[in-house]
Design an enzyme around this catalytic site. Structure first.
Site, PDB file in Angstrom:
ATOM      1  N   ARG A 270     -64.259  -8.973  91.272  1.00 27.92           N
ATOM      2  CA  ARG A 270     -63.061  -8.204  90.286  1.00 27.92           C
ATOM      3  C   ARG A 270     -63.646  -7.290  89.419  1.00 27.92           C
ATOM      4  NH1 ARG A 270     -59.639  -8.274  86.061  1.00 27.92           N
ATOM      5  NH2 ARG A 270     -57.551  -8.191  86.675  1.00 27.92           N
ATOM      6  N   CYS A 271     -64.792  -7.643  88.767  1.00 27.33           N
ATOM      7  CA  CYS A 271     -65.285  -6.357  87.857  1.00 27.33           C
ATOM      8  C   CYS A 271     -65.559  -5.402  88.457  1.00 27.33           C
ATOM      9  CB  CYS A 271     -66.599  -7.336  86.962  1.00 27.33           C
ATOM     10  SG  CYS A 271     -66.254  -8.734  85.808  1.00 27.33           S
ATOM     11  N   MET A 272     -66.216  -5.527  89.806  1.00 31.36           N
ATOM     12  CA  MET A 272     -66.710  -4.288  90.502  1.00 31.36           C
ATOM     13  C   MET A 272     -65.573  -3.336  91.113  1.00 31.36           C
ATOM     14  SD  MET A 272     -70.146  -5.653  92.177  1.00 31.36           S
ATOM     15  CE  MET A 272     -69.467  -6.557  93.352  1.00 31.36           C
TER      16      MET A 272
ATOM     17  N   ASN B 281     -64.443 -15.097  89.124  1.00 29.20           N
ATOM     18  CA  ASN B 281     -64.440 -13.766  89.064  1.00 29.20           C
ATOM     19  C   ASN B 281     -63.885 -13.223  90.429  1.00 29.20           C
ATOM     20  OD1 ASN B 281     -65.525 -10.521  88.875  1.00 29.20           O
ATOM     21  ND2 ASN B 281     -64.203 -11.371  87.043  1.00 29.20           N
TER      22      ASN B 281
END
Length: 411
Positions: A400-402, A355
């Site tokens: 990336r998620c954050m 990620n």
């Protein structure tokens, strides 16, 4: 001002990003309730905030403008009417219809300062915080307060700003989230786009909205280039949502194709970006467990066509060949999570080794704990900027998620 949303790639130099600093919503997690809120463990808030602040500082040090979700929402609610409309919508989207407590919850929230109200909705409203006028003996839920203490659930997943909405070209999808625990998150972006002065003056296209029936989440949406969007067919993104996005995007934008990528539908993989991210013009990180022998998996190219749906579908199996074709490069390099070692790959993929957040071509932000994958990335010529994520990663999401990119430079 220039377009407030402009994302035509995964790797163009990042200029503006939306984050959410973890707040008291994380302290609402308990072992009894964390599963329904999609957590596997209870993070330590103080350390999670320290890690998140360091992540934000890393972005700023690379000349990236950082915007915060709670402040944008508060700024968007610039009139009394908007504030009350927002409160009512949030409460009625939180299992509160016409109960004895509904009006009390609305009045409790509406009486707060706007930013404090936004943060309270994010952190959850407990039953012992609200004074209800009707006698308690008329309300069964008061007798069961020890079983579940909240009127409005906390939103501990909010620091994963990637999922409720996704910037695509000069527009975005405002997503119908898969699990009920996250569905209210998209309401924040809805109000920002419609009412915040930074966004409202622009006619921002919405390629998909949260009122649709089928779920889609931003972790499954990857903008490969200005003509190609990749979407994962995953645990949380349904085929029907991809069809609706493709139909509108191909009809009303400059995008020419949508590449649908089928990944295993299970918690460990969750989204496409937990197993596959773009990190350079011709390089991707990938979790080897999603590939069959020879690097095969199911891919579907939806391309513009003069048909009733507006697209035609072609089935492919070779990931590298298909990516090279849509990106217009000679060859694609897949850099395996855990350097291909099955044990390291499984461990580091669980800790978001795949990620990666690209902040420029060949420059990525990763968690420092994924040292095997980070070494493999560096050996492939990638500049790796490491940040701590021991507490942040307990929510099953990486850099990336954050982050929700709002503006990237063209490549």
């Amino acid at each position: 001002m220039d377009q407030p949303i402009q994302v035509n790639s995964e790797i163009g130099r990042l200029k503006t990003v939306l984050l959410h600093r973890p707040g008291e919503e994380l302290e609402a997690l308990t072992p009894d309730h964390m599963e329904r809120m999609l957590f596997d463990d209870v993070p330590y808030l103080k350390e999670a905030q320290r890690e998140h602040d360091a992540f934000a500082d890393t972005l700023r040090e690379n000349n990236i403008e950082v915007l915060y979700l709670d402040k944008l929402v508060a700024e968007a609610l610039s009139t009394v009417e908007l504030k009350w409309r927002f409160v009512i919508e949030m409460v009625r989207s939180s299992k509160q219809e016409d109960t004895y407590s509904t009006d009390a919850i609305i009045n409790y929230l509406g009486s707060m300062d706007t930013l404090a109200m936004v943060r309270k909705i994010m952190s959850g409203v407990k039953k012992d915080e609200v004074k209800v006028i009707e006698p308690a003996d008329k309300q069964l839920h008061h007798f069961l307060a020890d079983d579940y203490p909240f009127y409005l659930d906390p939103m501990p997943n909010l620091y994963f700003t990637r999922d409720p909405a996704a910037s695509i070209g000069n527009g975005l999808t405002i997503n119908k989230m898969h699990w009920p625990a996250r569905r209210r998150e998209a309401i924040f972006m809805d109000y920002i786009v419609k009412h915040h002065p930074r966004f409202a003056q622009h006619k921002i296209p919405v390629w998909y909205n949260r009122h649709n029936r089928f779920s889609v989440e931003g972790g499954d949406e990857l903008v490969l280039n200005k003509t190609t969007l990749a979407i994962g067919i995953s645990e949380r993104t349904e085929v029907e949502a991809i069809e609706k996005i493709a139909s509108k995007l191909l009809r009303e934008s400059n995008f020419q194709r949508v590449l649908a990528v089928k990944i295993p539908s299970k918690r460990a993989f969750m989204h496409l970006d937990t197993v596959f991210t773009m990190i350079d013009y011709d390089k991707f990180s990938v979790h080897p467990a999603i590939l069959d022998n020879g690097g095969q998996l199911d891919l579907y190219i939806l391309e513009k066509a003069d048909t009733q749906t507006g697209y035609k579908v072609t089935h492919r199996r070779d990931l590298q060949q298909t990516l090279a074709e849509v990106l217009g490069v000679n060859q694609i390099q897949l850099i395996q999570c855990g350097a291909g070692d099955p044990i390291a790959a499984a461990r580091e993929q669980w800790n978001d080794g795949s990620n990666t957040l690209a902040i420029a071509p060949g420059v990525v932000v990763t968690y420092d704990r994924n040292y095997v994958t980070n070494k493999a990335l560096r050996e492939a010529g990638i500049k790796v900027i490491e940040v701590a994520g021991s507490e942040l990663g307990r929510g099953r999401g990486g850099p990336r998620c954050m982050s929700m990119p709002l503006v990237r430079e063209e490549i």
